[in-house]
Design a protein around this motif. Structure first.
Motif, PDB file in Angstrom:
ATOM      1  N   THR A   1       0.825  -1.207   0.000  1.00  0.00           N
ATOM      2  CA  THR A   1       0.000   0.000   0.000  1.00  0.00           C
ATOM      3  C   THR A   1       0.859   1.257   0.000  1.00  0.00           C
ATOM      4  N   VAL A   2       0.271   2.335  -0.517  1.00  0.00           N
ATOM      5  CA  VAL A   2       0.867   3.665  -0.450  1.00  0.00           C
ATOM      6  C   VAL A   2      -0.211   4.613   0.062  1.00  0.00           C
ATOM      7  N   SER A   3       0.220   5.674   0.752  1.00  0.00           N
ATOM      8  CA  SER A   3      -0.732   6.606   1.362  1.00  0.00           C
ATOM      9  C   SER A   3      -0.350   8.046   1.099  1.00  0.00           C
ATOM     10  N   GLN A   4      -1.346   8.903   1.193  1.00  0.00           N
ATOM     11  CA  GLN A   4      -1.146  10.346   1.144  1.00  0.00           C
ATOM     12  C   GLN A   4      -1.992  10.953   2.250  1.00  0.00           C
ATOM     13  N   ALA A   5      -1.383  11.838   3.037  1.00  0.00           N
ATOM     14  CA  ALA A   5      -2.085  12.520   4.122  1.00  0.00           C
ATOM     15  C   ALA A   5      -2.103  14.020   3.854  1.00  0.00           C
ATOM     16  N   ILE A   6      -3.256  14.621   4.052  1.00  0.00           N
ATOM     17  CA  ILE A   6      -3.376  16.073   3.923  1.00  0.00           C
ATOM     18  C   ILE A   6      -3.966  16.604   5.223  1.00  0.00           C
ATOM     19  N   THR A   7      -3.249  17.541   5.819  1.00  0.00           N
ATOM     20  CA  THR A   7      -3.680  18.172   7.068  1.00  0.00           C
ATOM     21  C   THR A   7      -4.277  19.527   6.750  1.00  0.00           C
ATOM     22  N   VAL A   8      -5.463  19.775   7.287  1.00  0.00           N
ATOM     23  CA  VAL A   8      -6.128  21.066   7.124  1.00  0.00           C
ATOM     24  C   VAL A   8      -6.007  21.786   8.460  1.00  0.00           C
ATOM     25  N   GLU A   9      -5.377  22.961   8.440  1.00  0.00           N
ATOM     26  CA  GLU A   9      -5.194  23.716   9.673  1.00  0.00           C
ATOM     27  C   GLU A   9      -5.753  25.119   9.546  1.00  0.00           C
ATOM     28  N   ASP A  10      -5.951  25.758  10.686  1.00  0.00           N
ATOM     29  CA  ASP A  10      -6.490  27.111  10.736  1.00  0.00           C
ATOM     30  C   ASP A  10      -5.413  28.026  11.301  1.00  0.00           C
ATOM     31  N   LYS A  11      -4.801  28.812  10.438  1.00  0.00           N
ATOM     32  CA  LYS A  11      -3.754  29.762  10.842  1.00  0.00           C
ATOM     33  C   LYS A  11      -4.219  31.198  10.660  1.00  0.00           C
ATOM     34  N   THR A  12      -5.508  31.387  10.349  1.00  0.00           N
ATOM     35  CA  THR A  12      -6.051  32.703  10.078  1.00  0.00           C
ATOM     36  C   THR A  12      -6.726  33.259  11.331  1.00  0.00           C
ATOM     37  N   ALA A  13      -6.296  34.420  11.746  1.00  0.00           N
ATOM     38  CA  ALA A  13      -6.913  35.056  12.918  1.00  0.00           C
ATOM     39  C   ALA A  13      -8.325  35.527  12.558  1.00  0.00           C
ATOM     40  N   PRO A  14      -9.223  35.512  13.534  1.00  0.00           N
ATOM     41  CA  PRO A  14     -10.563  36.021  13.260  1.00  0.00           C
ATOM     42  C   PRO A  14     -10.508  37.533  13.064  1.00  0.00           C
ATOM     43  N   SER A  15     -11.481  38.057  12.363  1.00  0.00           N
ATOM     44  CA  SER A  15     -11.528  39.508  12.189  1.00  0.00           C
ATOM     45  C   SER A  15     -12.661  40.067  13.054  1.00  0.00           C
ATOM     46  N   ILE A  16     -12.538  41.307  13.407  1.00  0.00           N
ATOM     47  CA  ILE A  16     -13.543  41.955  14.237  1.00  0.00           C
ATOM     48  C   ILE A  16     -13.868  43.308  13.612  1.00  0.00           C
ATOM     49  N   THR A  17     -15.123  43.670  13.675  1.00  0.00           N
ATOM     50  CA  THR A  17     -15.531  44.974  13.142  1.00  0.00           C
ATOM     51  C   THR A  17     -16.327  45.707  14.210  1.00  0.00           C
ATOM     52  N   ALA A  18     -16.324  47.016  14.136  1.00  0.00           N
ATOM     53  CA  ALA A  18     -17.090  47.805  15.079  1.00  0.00           C
ATOM     54  C   ALA A  18     -18.566  47.771  14.681  1.00  0.00           C
ATOM     55  N   ALA A  19     -19.423  47.735  15.672  1.00  0.00           N
ATOM     56  CA  ALA A  19     -20.863  47.689  15.409  1.00  0.00           C
ATOM     57  C   ALA A  19     -21.423  49.066  15.113  1.00  0.00           C
TER      58      ALA A  19
END
Length: 91
Positions: A73-91
């Motif tokens: 067998t052969v395998s491939q792994a893909i990792t999905v990560e979150d490196k994006t900071a959330p954004s905030i806006t004034a109300a």
């Protein structure tokens, strides 16, 4: 025919940033007696990451010829990560 087919490497392991979707590169196979050995998906496993929207997905394949001989067998792994900071806006 008692010789297993040869299977190429799958795509390289990778890390991507959410919300991108993993795109896998399946291997190819060759065989001395069978011009068209079959690529079989052995497993497709997703393991959740440490936070929402993150995970690692691993696909594993093997090759099978017309006589039922199987490659390793052969395998491939893909990792999905979150490196994006959330954004905030004034109300």
């Amino acid at each position: 025919d008692k010789t297993a087919p040869s299977i190429s490497a799958a795509g390289a392991n990778a890390t991507i940033t959410c919300p991108a979707t993993p795109i896998f590169t399946a291997p190819t196979a060759t065989d001395a007696c069978d011009n068209n050995p079959t690529i079989v998906l052995v497993s497709d496993i997703t393991v959740d990451g440490p936070c929402a929207g993150t995970y690692t997905r691993t696909k594993t394949w093997k090759a099978v010829d017309a006589c039922g001989n199987e490659s390793g067998t052969v395998s491939q792994a893909i990792t999905v990560e979150d490196k994006t900071a959330p954004s905030i806006t004034a109300a």
